[in-house]
Design a protein around this motif. Sequence first.
Motif, short mmCIF file in Angstrom:
data_model
loop_
_atom_site.label_atom_id
_atom_site.label_comp_id
_atom_site.label_asym_id
_atom_site.label_seq_id
_atom_site.Cartn_x
_atom_site.Cartn_y
_atom_site.Cartn_z
N LEU A 244 -6.64 -14.68 -2.60
CA LEU A 244 -7.59 -14.02 -3.50
C LEU A 244 -8.32 -12.85 -2.85
O LEU A 244 -8.75 -11.92 -3.53
N ARG A 245 -8.47 -12.87 -1.51
CA ARG A 245 -9.10 -11.72 -0.86
C ARG A 245 -8.21 -10.49 -0.93
O ARG A 245 -8.70 -9.36 -1.05
N ALA A 246 -6.91 -10.70 -0.87
CA ALA A 246 -5.98 -9.59 -1.06
C ALA A 246 -6.11 -9.03 -2.47
O ALA A 246 -6.09 -7.81 -2.68
N VAL A 247 -6.24 -9.91 -3.44
CA VAL A 247 -6.37 -9.48 -4.84
C VAL A 247 -7.63 -8.65 -5.04
O VAL A 247 -7.60 -7.61 -5.72
N GLU A 248 -8.74 -9.08 -4.45
CA GLU A 248 -9.98 -8.33 -4.62
C GLU A 248 -9.88 -6.93 -4.02
O GLU A 248 -10.43 -5.98 -4.57
N LYS B 262 0.83 -1.21 0.00
CA LYS B 262 0.00 0.00 0.00
C LYS B 262 0.87 1.26 0.00
O LYS B 262 0.56 2.24 -0.68
N THR B 263 1.97 1.23 0.74
CA THR B 263 2.88 2.37 0.75
C THR B 263 3.45 2.61 -0.64
O THR B 263 3.48 3.75 -1.13
N ALA B 264 3.89 1.54 -1.29
CA ALA B 264 4.47 1.68 -2.64
C ALA B 264 3.43 2.20 -3.63
O ALA B 264 3.74 3.03 -4.49
N ILE B 265 2.20 1.73 -3.49
CA ILE B 265 1.14 2.20 -4.38
C ILE B 265 0.86 3.68 -4.13
O ILE B 265 0.77 4.49 -5.06
N ASP B 266 0.72 4.05 -2.86
CA ASP B 266 0.29 5.40 -2.52
C ASP B 266 1.35 6.47 -2.78
O ASP B 266 1.01 7.66 -2.90
N TRP B 267 2.62 6.07 -2.88
CA TRP B 267 3.66 7.04 -3.20
C TRP B 267 3.59 7.47 -4.66
O TRP B 267 4.29 8.39 -5.08
N HIS B 268 2.78 6.79 -5.45
CA HIS B 268 2.72 7.06 -6.88
C HIS B 268 1.27 7.23 -7.33
O HIS B 268 0.35 6.80 -6.65
N TYR B 269 1.10 7.86 -8.46
CA TYR B 269 -0.24 8.03 -9.00
C TYR B 269 -0.22 7.91 -10.53
O TYR B 269 -0.70 6.93 -11.09
N GLU B 270 0.32 8.91 -11.20
CA GLU B 270 0.32 8.90 -12.66
C GLU B 270 1.09 7.71 -13.24
O GLU B 270 0.81 7.26 -14.35
N GLU B 271 2.05 7.20 -12.46
CA GLU B 271 2.87 6.08 -12.96
C GLU B 271 2.05 4.82 -13.21
O GLU B 271 2.44 3.97 -14.01
N TRP B 272 0.90 4.67 -12.50
CA TRP B 272 0.05 3.49 -12.68
C TRP B 272 -0.98 3.68 -13.79
O TRP B 272 -1.56 2.71 -14.27
N ARG B 273 -1.21 4.90 -14.18
CA ARG B 273 -2.38 5.26 -14.98
C ARG B 273 -2.40 4.57 -16.36
O ARG B 273 -1.42 4.56 -17.08
N ALA B 274 -3.57 4.01 -16.69
CA ALA B 274 -3.81 3.40 -18.00
C ALA B 274 -2.80 2.30 -18.32
O ALA B 274 -2.34 2.17 -19.45
N LYS B 275 -2.48 1.52 -17.29
CA LYS B 275 -1.61 0.35 -17.47
C LYS B 275 -2.30 -0.86 -16.84
O LYS B 275 -3.04 -0.72 -15.87
N PRO B 276 -2.04 -2.07 -17.34
CA PRO B 276 -2.67 -3.26 -16.78
C PRO B 276 -1.88 -3.85 -15.62
O PRO B 276 -0.65 -3.69 -15.54
N VAL B 277 -2.62 -4.50 -14.72
CA VAL B 277 -2.01 -5.14 -13.55
C VAL B 277 -2.52 -6.58 -13.46
O VAL B 277 -3.73 -6.82 -13.48
N GLY B 278 -1.60 -7.52 -13.36
CA GLY B 278 -1.93 -8.91 -13.11
C GLY B 278 -1.48 -9.30 -11.71
O GLY B 278 -0.69 -8.58 -11.07
N ARG C 148 -7.85 -4.80 -6.49
CA ARG C 148 -8.60 -4.39 -7.69
C ARG C 148 -9.27 -3.04 -7.46
O ARG C 148 -9.29 -2.17 -8.34
N GLN C 149 -9.82 -2.85 -6.29
CA GLN C 149 -10.48 -1.58 -5.97
C GLN C 149 -9.47 -0.43 -5.90
O GLN C 149 -9.73 0.68 -6.37
N VAL C 150 -8.31 -0.71 -5.32
CA VAL C 150 -7.27 0.32 -5.19
C VAL C 150 -6.76 0.73 -6.57
O VAL C 150 -6.65 1.93 -6.88
N PHE C 151 -6.45 -0.23 -7.42
CA PHE C 151 -5.91 0.10 -8.73
C PHE C 151 -6.94 0.75 -9.64
O PHE C 151 -6.59 1.57 -10.50
N ALA C 152 -8.21 0.43 -9.45
CA ALA C 152 -9.25 1.11 -10.21
C ALA C 152 -9.24 2.61 -9.92
O ALA C 152 -9.44 3.44 -10.82
N GLU C 153 -9.00 2.98 -8.67
CA GLU C 153 -8.93 4.39 -8.29
C GLU C 153 -7.77 5.09 -8.97
O GLU C 153 -7.80 6.31 -9.20
N LEU C 154 -6.74 4.35 -9.30
CA LEU C 154 -5.55 4.90 -9.95
C LEU C 154 -5.62 4.82 -11.47
O LEU C 154 -4.62 5.05 -12.15
N HIS C 155 -6.79 4.48 -12.01
CA HIS C 155 -7.00 4.38 -13.45
C HIS C 155 -6.17 3.26 -14.08
O HIS C 155 -5.84 3.33 -15.27
#
Length: 201
Positions: free
Chosen positions: A129-133, A102-118, A136-143
């Motif tokens: 799988l509960r972590a994955v779900e 979460k820290t690594a995700i939150d330090w960035h924003y535009e870097e995730w934008r319009a890219k796919p995540v597996g 999914r919500q977090v990355f959706a917020e980051l486009h």
Amino acid sequence: MNERGDAGLGTGADERLKVAVIVASTREGRFAPTITDWFTGQAAHRPDLDIDVIDLAEARLPEGLSKRPGPEVTGITRRIDAADAFVVITPEYNHSYPASLKTAIDWHYEEWRAKPVGFVSYGGLSGGLRAVEHLRQVFAELHAVTVRDTVSFHGVWGCFDESGAPVDPTGPETAAKTMLDQLSWWGRTLRDGKTARPYAA
């Protein structure tokens, strides 16, 4: 032949999809290296992919977001920004994912934008799988776009032998191929789309 010496797909170094594999767990005694070694071994068979492993245990990210980013964050930022796509390797902690991720995700924003995540997840009965779900919500917020199919190891401590190889490799290998095929499609489609026109956020 490409830079890795692979032939067959005719994929040049400038055409390969740059995939950052983010290793989420930083705990002592973590199982993450076993999962990571196996997955990167699978990805190495793909001459269309250029893999960069970002291990958060080596990043020494600051706790919280109140401080200015130091060189550890800056180094990761460059690598995340350069990636066309991501694969997150994560365990499940208390029905969710590690705070380090979460820290690594939150330090960035535009870097995730319009890219796919597996995702490659692991844990007990749920296989992470509960972590994955949650992710999914977090990355959706980051486009970012999360691909549907995942790789998950249920009861992970019994899934690998002493050498670090899966006890039953067929299922995980098939799942990894499916996920990487989807990631590659989305990665190339989004990369081409952003080349044609800027993403509207």
